[in-house]
Design an enzyme around this catalytic site. Sequence first.
Site, PDB file in Angstrom:
ATOM      1  N   ASP A  10       1.707  16.191  10.549  1.00  0.00           N
ATOM      2  CA  ASP A  10       2.069  16.327   9.452  1.00  0.00           C
ATOM      3  C   ASP A  10       2.868  17.315   9.126  1.00  0.00           C
ATOM      4  OD1 ASP A  10      -0.076  14.038   8.691  1.00  0.00           O
ATOM      5  OD2 ASP A  10      -0.949  15.391   7.797  1.00  0.00           O
TER       6      ASP A  10
ATOM      7  N   GLN B 212       4.063   7.429   2.698  1.00  0.00           N
ATOM      8  CA  GLN B 212       3.393   6.193   3.757  1.00  0.00           C
ATOM      9  C   GLN B 212       2.881   5.476   2.814  1.00  0.00           C
ATOM     10  OE1 GLN B 212       1.631   7.950   6.996  1.00  0.00           O
ATOM     11  NE2 GLN B 212       4.296   8.177   6.475  1.00  0.00           N
TER      12      GLN B 212
ATOM     13  N   TRP C  34      -4.500   0.820   4.394  1.00  0.00           N
ATOM     14  CA  TRP C  34      -4.133   0.844   4.576  1.00  0.00           C
ATOM     15  C   TRP C  34      -2.911   0.415   6.494  1.00  0.00           C
ATOM     16  CZ3 TRP C  34      -4.014   2.932  10.438  1.00  0.00           C
ATOM     17  CH2 TRP C  34      -3.139   3.852  10.446  1.00  0.00           C
TER      18      TRP C  34
ATOM     19  N   TRP D 172       0.537  -1.280  -0.025  1.00  0.00           N
ATOM     20  CA  TRP D 172      -0.149   0.166  -0.049  1.00  0.00           C
ATOM     21  C   TRP D 172       0.305   1.114  -0.109  1.00  0.00           C
ATOM     22  CZ3 TRP D 172      -4.734   1.813   0.045  1.00  0.00           C
ATOM     23  CH2 TRP D 172      -4.820   3.368   0.889  1.00  0.00           C
ATOM     24  N   MET D 173       0.416   1.759  -0.400  1.00  0.00           N
ATOM     25  CA  MET D 173       0.858   3.774  -1.313  1.00  0.00           C
ATOM     26  C   MET D 173       0.409   4.589  -0.842  1.00  0.00           C
ATOM     27  SD  MET D 173       2.777   4.864  -3.826  1.00  0.00           S
ATOM     28  CE  MET D 173       3.523   6.979  -3.904  1.00  0.00           C
ATOM     29  N   ASN D 174       1.287   5.472   0.013  1.00  0.00           N
ATOM     30  CA  ASN D 174      -0.478   6.885   0.257  1.00  0.00           C
ATOM     31  C   ASN D 174       0.236   7.698   0.232  1.00  0.00           C
ATOM     32  OD1 ASN D 174      -0.975   5.727   3.587  1.00  0.00           O
ATOM     33  ND2 ASN D 174      -1.364   7.867   3.305  1.00  0.00           N
ATOM     34  N   ASP D 175       0.334   8.787   0.968  1.00  0.00           N
ATOM     35  CA  ASP D 175       0.603  10.219   0.915  1.00  0.00           C
ATOM     36  C   ASP D 175       2.744   9.664   1.063  1.00  0.00           C
ATOM     37  OD1 ASP D 175      -1.420  10.563   2.192  1.00  0.00           O
ATOM     38  OD2 ASP D 175      -1.149  11.623   4.161  1.00  0.00           O
TER      39      ASP D 175
ATOM     40  N   GLU E 194      -4.692  19.271   6.916  1.00  0.00           N
ATOM     41  CA  GLU E 194      -4.201  18.316   7.135  1.00  0.00           C
ATOM     42  C   GLU E 194      -2.854  18.137   6.093  1.00  0.00           C
ATOM     43  OE1 GLU E 194      -4.907  13.878   7.232  1.00  0.00           O
ATOM     44  OE2 GLU E 194      -6.070  13.892   5.498  1.00  0.00           O
TER      45      GLU E 194
ATOM     46  N   SER F  79       3.098  11.331   8.172  1.00  0.00           N
ATOM     47  CA  SER F  79       3.508  11.566   7.002  1.00  0.00           C
ATOM     48  C   SER F  79       4.673  13.039   7.856  1.00  0.00           C
ATOM     49  CB  SER F  79       2.439  12.489   6.532  1.00  0.00           C
ATOM     50  OG  SER F  79       1.707  11.085   6.026  1.00  0.00           O
TER      51      SER F  79
END
Length: 636
Positions: free
Chosen positions: A173, A70, A78, A51-54, A222, A112
């Site tokens: 963040d 992330q 997530w 999984w990849m996010n920010d 955010e 993040s």
Amino acid sequence: MIVKSVMLALTLVGVLGVQGSTGDCPEFPYQPTNYQEDNRGQFHFSSRGGWMNDVNAPLYYRGVYHLYYQHNPHGLAWDTMHWGHPTSTDLVHWRQKPIALEPGVHPGDLWSGGGVVDTGNVTGLKTGDDDPIVVYSGTDGVTVFYSLDGGNTFKSFDNGRKVVKPPAKTSRDPKVFWDPDSRRWGMVVWSDQDGNGVDFYTSTNLLDWSFASRYQGDWLFECPDMVRMPLDGASHWVLSAGSGEYVVGDFDGTTFKTSWPTPQKINQIDTYAGSDYYAALTFANLPANRVVSMAWQGGNHGSTWTGNASFPVEERLKSTPSGPRVLSTPVPEIASLRTSTQSWKNLTLDSAAARRLLAGVTADTYELDAVVDVRQAKQFGFRLHTSPDGWFDKDVVYDASNGLLDGAVMPAHDGKVKLRLLVDRGQLDVFGNDGEVYQSHNVNFDSLPGGDGVELFVDGRIQLESLRLHELGSIWKNRSESTLSTNIAGLWYPASGTWSDVAGGKQGESSGDAFYLSKASGADFTYEGDVKLASGTAAALTFRANKDASKHYTVNLDADAGVVKLWRPGRDIATSPLTVERGRTYHFKVVAQGPSLKVSLDGKQAIDATDTEQSAGQFGVNVFRGTGVFQNLRIS
């Protein structure tokens, strides 16, 4: 989910090792992939697995772009945030690296954050040739991690002490920036104290932070970014949120102010966490005041990965009748992907002629740009990935009657509009009028045969000033995953021996001499790198080699002989005594100027010799009768 993440992190403490050291983690190497799965972007970065996010802490250091993100390497959703890590030498071709921050090794929830290169060593953390790279993470307070090996591995500062204490409510963040006017570092952190907004902090050493001010805004939710941009001979500050909404204002070193009553949007789509554009950050430490940004696109997924990064865009401020606006265009390095080009110029096209124009064109991944006079048209656009039965996966429409590009306001200039599209397997980027409009989409383009046509459509009549279609090659083609960090651009290949990727770098094993070489070559240079003899006799840097290493210079750590040795086939040129410790990492630096060959080890000169046999050749590494690990290979 937070409770679940914390519990798993605590469980992993005993599995992954102690804080500050990188263990043999199951996350790396990732499972094999050729990056050709249906829907996998061919020039948009996606994690090799998981999984990849920010986007986190994008930065530039000594010729290498670092992108952290992330990451859950254990699944497609997530959970239990790590910091994933790819690098690039051109912002286009990315290589997956080992996990940068991981639960159990690094304290905190590792959510993040941002980062910078401490080029002035204001932290006092520098111990070798590399400048400290300092990154910030954590919720409800900020923790610091630093790297002394060029951004590959990180230690926690002061055992994970919060350098910014938690505010009264939720915060997260952190993003750090440099303010050249006040000569101080700034940090912007989102919090929901008294509603959405950001807290500003300042520091002179990147480690001790003081609260400076707060900027409130209901829109400011955010993943904030704060970046300085020039416009009309002055500098302005752009403050943005995870949604890409932004305002332009002034920063006096402690307080941000703007006259804008409402924000604008960098990316003109519906943006939210998990959408096709979110949590963009600008790169730190870029040369020449360049501003480059990347974001998270959450709508792309397959059987082994979820999410991708947006294609990097260059941002600039432009004056408009409504005030300054952020414009975004693809980084010019995209030109390196172009494999062929078709072009058309100076054509008058009605509906039928437009439909015929591209009837014979097929393309999978490509870049399309057009300049069109629309004064006689109601609308025009492109249908992408069309098939003979009339099906198409996506269309992009300019409404000339109302001055709208896919719903975003974009008036024509002198009756003309510019349109630029980046079409990938799972992504579409739309740019209008040199960045006045920027839209990014996750689109599942059909990669099967028979569905790769392109169609120009017109309602009315257009004057096509120019149209170009550049086919784009894959950033993954002929590029395998590598843990080797290097700014040497040539393709690397094993000339002999067995070579593999391990968490610490490139590992070579051989019962005799084994060489791993780059196709890049040089004559006069400084060549340096980290060399570890894990077991056996010798490990080394090689330079001025030919393609099969039958000719070369090599400087090695010879544990059996107890020396540092500079040699070439047929001659031992010079030696210096050294009790070589197996398992320890040594830093070599070679300065080659004509016949002069100087070698330093861990900052101390070991060899000063001359030899005229090889005047130029390729760079590489070598292991002899044993196992060696190599990392951070640099030329200058």
